[in-house]
Design an enzyme around this catalytic site. Sequence first.
Site, PDB file in Angstrom:
ATOM      1  N   ARG A 230       3.114  -3.999  17.168  1.00 43.71           N
ATOM      2  CA  ARG A 230       4.510  -4.402  17.367  1.00 43.71           C
ATOM      3  C   ARG A 230       5.113  -3.488  18.411  1.00 43.71           C
ATOM      4  O   ARG A 230       5.585  -2.401  18.090  1.00 43.71           O
ATOM      5  CB  ARG A 230       5.295  -4.210  16.060  1.00 43.71           C
ATOM      6  CG  ARG A 230       5.390  -5.436  15.237  1.00 43.71           C
ATOM      7  CD  ARG A 230       6.052  -5.184  13.909  1.00 43.71           C
ATOM      8  NE  ARG A 230       5.577  -6.221  13.016  1.00 43.71           N
ATOM      9  CZ  ARG A 230       6.254  -7.314  12.720  1.00 43.71           C
ATOM     10  NH1 ARG A 230       7.476  -7.478  13.170  1.00 43.71           N
ATOM     11  NH2 ARG A 230       5.738  -8.239  11.938  1.00 43.71           N
TER      12      ARG A 230
ATOM     13  N   ASN B 289       6.393  -8.900   1.109  1.00 41.21           N
ATOM     14  CA  ASN B 289       4.938  -8.709   1.088  1.00 41.21           C
ATOM     15  C   ASN B 289       4.272  -9.578   0.012  1.00 41.21           C
ATOM     16  O   ASN B 289       3.169  -9.272  -0.425  1.00 41.21           O
ATOM     17  CB  ASN B 289       4.606  -7.228   0.860  1.00 41.21           C
ATOM     18  CG  ASN B 289       3.188  -6.870   1.280  1.00 41.21           C
ATOM     19  OD1 ASN B 289       2.605  -7.522   2.152  1.00 41.21           O
ATOM     20  ND2 ASN B 289       2.619  -5.853   0.652  1.00 41.21           N
ATOM     21  N   ALA B 290       4.960 -10.635  -0.435  1.00 47.08           N
ATOM     22  CA  ALA B 290       4.338 -11.578  -1.377  1.00 47.08           C
ATOM     23  C   ALA B 290       3.088 -12.162  -0.716  1.00 47.08           C
ATOM     24  O   ALA B 290       3.042 -12.310   0.510  1.00 47.08           O
ATOM     25  CB  ALA B 290       5.321 -12.690  -1.714  1.00 47.08           C
TER      26      ALA B 290
ATOM     27  N   LYS C 206      -9.004  -2.160   0.906  1.00 47.56           N
ATOM     28  CA  LYS C 206      -8.766  -1.014   1.761  1.00 47.56           C
ATOM     29  C   LYS C 206      -9.364   0.285   1.202  1.00 47.56           C
ATOM     30  O   LYS C 206      -9.474   1.264   1.914  1.00 47.56           O
ATOM     31  CB  LYS C 206      -7.265  -0.848   1.980  1.00 47.56           C
ATOM     32  CG  LYS C 206      -6.676  -2.015   2.773  1.00 47.56           C
ATOM     33  CD  LYS C 206      -7.352  -2.101   4.104  1.00 47.56           C
ATOM     34  CE  LYS C 206      -7.180  -3.375   4.900  1.00 47.56           C
ATOM     35  NZ  LYS C 206      -6.056  -4.214   4.694  1.00 47.56           N
TER      36      LYS C 206
ATOM     37  N   ARG D 180       0.852  -1.188   0.000  1.00 48.93           N
ATOM     38  CA  ARG D 180       0.000   0.000   0.000  1.00 48.93           C
ATOM     39  C   ARG D 180       0.883   1.232   0.000  1.00 48.93           C
ATOM     40  O   ARG D 180       1.917   1.266   0.648  1.00 48.93           O
ATOM     41  CB  ARG D 180      -0.904   0.002   1.235  1.00 48.93           C
ATOM     42  CG  ARG D 180      -2.227  -0.663   0.969  1.00 48.93           C
ATOM     43  CD  ARG D 180      -3.188  -0.493   2.099  1.00 48.93           C
ATOM     44  NE  ARG D 180      -2.878  -1.363   3.207  1.00 48.93           N
ATOM     45  CZ  ARG D 180      -2.450  -0.941   4.393  1.00 48.93           C
ATOM     46  NH1 ARG D 180      -2.267   0.355   4.632  1.00 48.93           N
ATOM     47  NH2 ARG D 180      -2.210  -1.807   5.351  1.00 48.93           N
TER      48      ARG D 180
ATOM     49  N   GLY E 296      -3.775  -3.998  -2.571  1.00 43.50           N
ATOM     50  CA  GLY E 296      -4.165  -3.059  -1.517  1.00 43.50           C
ATOM     51  C   GLY E 296      -4.446  -1.662  -2.054  1.00 43.50           C
ATOM     52  O   GLY E 296      -5.104  -0.854  -1.406  1.00 43.50           O
TER      53      GLY E 296
ATOM     54  N   CYS F 211       1.261  -7.983  11.574  1.00 40.64           N
ATOM     55  CA  CYS F 211       1.495  -8.042  13.022  1.00 40.64           C
ATOM     56  C   CYS F 211       0.788  -9.235  13.664  1.00 40.64           C
ATOM     57  O   CYS F 211       0.534  -9.247  14.864  1.00 40.64           O
ATOM     58  CB  CYS F 211       1.032  -6.752  13.693  1.00 40.64           C
ATOM     59  SG  CYS F 211       2.090  -5.349  13.327  1.00 40.64           S
ATOM     60  N   GLY F 212       0.395 -10.217  12.858  1.00 38.11           N
ATOM     61  CA  GLY F 212      -0.143 -11.454  13.437  1.00 38.11           C
ATOM     62  C   GLY F 212      -1.646 -11.621  13.348  1.00 38.11           C
ATOM     63  O   GLY F 212      -2.197 -12.542  13.953  1.00 38.11           O
TER      64      GLY F 212
HETATM   65  C1  SPV Z   1      -2.970  -5.171   4.877  1.00 41.06           C
HETATM   66  O1  SPV Z   1      -1.847  -4.791   4.540  1.00 41.06           O
HETATM   67  O2  SPV Z   1      -3.489  -4.834   5.940  1.00 41.06           O
HETATM   68  C2  SPV Z   1      -3.723  -6.044   3.999  1.00 41.06           C
HETATM   69  C3  SPV Z   1      -3.311  -6.156   2.634  1.00 41.06           C
HETATM   70  O3  SPV Z   1      -4.704  -6.578   4.409  1.00 41.06           O
HETATM   71  S1  SPV Z   1      -3.679  -4.728   1.778  1.00 41.06           S
HETATM   72  O4  SPV Z   1      -4.617  -5.122   0.735  1.00 41.06           O
HETATM   73  O5  SPV Z   1      -2.453  -4.251   1.202  1.00 41.06           O
HETATM   74  O6  SPV Z   1      -4.275  -3.770   2.649  1.00 41.06           O
HETATM   75 MN    MN Z   2      -5.315  -5.602   6.307  1.00 40.49          MN
END
Ligand code: SPV
Ligand code: MN
Length: 626
Positions: free
Chosen positions: A420, A387-388, A232, A88, A225, A275-276
Amino acid sequence: MNTYLEALKIKLTEADYKKLCVIDNSKVHEFIAKSSDLCHAKNIFICSDDPKDIAHIRQQAIASGEEKAVLKIKGHTVHFDGFNDQGRDRKATKYLVPRGISFSKALNQIDRQQGLSEVKGLLMDSMKERTMIVRFISLGPPNSVFTIPGIQCTDSWYVAHAEDILYRPGYQVFCQADSSTQFLRVLHSAGKLNKNMTSLEDDKKAIYIDHMDSTIYSVNTQYAGNSVGFKKLAFRLAIRKANYEGWLAEHMMIMGVHGPGGRKTYFTGAFPSACGKTSTAMLPGETILGDDIAYIRDIGSVARAVNVESGIFGIIKDVNPKDDISIFNVLHSPGEIIFSNILVNNEKPYWLGMGTEIPEKGINFSGEWYKGKQDDEGKEIPLAHKNARYAVALKKLENCDPEIDNPMGVEVSGIMYGGRDAKAYVPVQQSFSWSHGIISYGASLETETTFATIGKEGIPEINIMSIQDFISIPLGQNVCNNIEFGKRLKKAPIVFGVNYFLRNKEGEFLNAPQDKHVWIKWMELRVHGEAGAIRAPTGFLPKYADLQKLFKRILKKEYTKEEYIKQFTIRIPENLAKIERVQRFYQENVTDTPIELFEILDQQRKRLSEAKEKFGDFVSPEKFEW
Ligand code: SPV
Ligand code: MN
């Protein structure tokens, strides 16, 4: 006569024209016609969610080269995003704000007129040689109080295909809706593409959110993203809608935690990206209902949640047979999966931390890759991007929760917030009240930046409720809405704070990734009043004996008192410094901060100072037990 529909006729097949005629909403036709006009689409494809339409999208994603059918397992494809389009993009994402109005300083914004003219300039003629695909989506289960319909116009077959895996079909929702139904709109173009079919003009990336028109514009990017509008992008509009209507749109997973006697208790959890969140939702033996976005409503004075999506766009890094066996198996079984930004070698996908031997060459997001390959700045290019990701339907998981499509959602008994945080918060604690949890765990959530957004990693920052990147209203108003929501409920969910990333002085993590399973089980017992707790200045802490039993039962591990004390010692200077930072952030950036936030944090400071007087800087949890 509907002039927009008539204007669209020349770009549509007879069959596709008929698909639009069934929708009795001229605003729908207007959005499609205006998008097509602006981007000068060569023709338009209307996806009615019929299996034939879906198959066409999938086949076009491969025929266009946006996805490659180079993997051996049936249904698996690979998509690459551009070298600089791997997450993103906060800098390129801006809220369009009408003159005279200003969002909180922490939000990236631009004058609405200026922004519209910029982004429309970038979108102009972008689809001259291309088909514009129109997709209808239902955010949340259809025909429910949660449903928000959405439309995306895009020139990316990959985006249209990913939406099929990740979202519920919405064409029927539009056909059945009346002419005044409100809906979210997304217009996306990948822009000029290079020979690898990735967006070429990265420097002209723009993701602009126009809340006045419920529309999002996205151009010169493909990373999901930034381009899959219902992830998002629509989320930003939903947060706004939720705030005005008195419900919550959250960056939260939803899971069913299985407790004694076969009971199942639902939790939601907000964590910043990487972050889990997904790994918590996927814990073996529990059920996953959602991994990213939840809508939560007050229904009969109880909080009920649905998953907005129906699939997972998950981080693939570190998915390995030891820690994540169920998703590891799914990723190695036939079925529809889009892998993005992984390494391909000999018809197999590879990623970082997969726990198997990795080849020394292949194709990845940098093109032909070999071990030691460097980027323009001389930095070594990893075999796959951190971020793959993989895109897969949730129902492909054996532990997908059966309530996933319940139009009433599921009752939420607990909510957790986690970031984190290397220094301050203990691994798990329970708030004293709804407001205390929302303020001291949610609104005070601090984390370090991760690879999921473009920019430097490891930079500490505040990330309010883990949705700061997506809040499209004044930040204080969002905090306020959360507080008020819980106060209206007869039985508000219990709020917990978790921290999987606490470190010791030497910088080593104090917990293993699997330990989170114990924290989840402890929370489940707390919801049912079946575990004790110790009242510390920052919240209720678990008792050693309870954790010891859980470690043994869940992880077959001896949990020592020494470990417990290290993990649950209240670090008073760190906690006081945290309060200082959080209060300063709100004072400097958020003019509409609710007074309750300062009061609750002041009380927490007072409790910490008193404990410091009595016990010193670092206080063992046992000191608070009496
Ligand atoms: C995140 O990064 O929080 C995701 C993937 O869920 S994205 O589509 O990049 O937001
Ligand atoms: Mn997300």
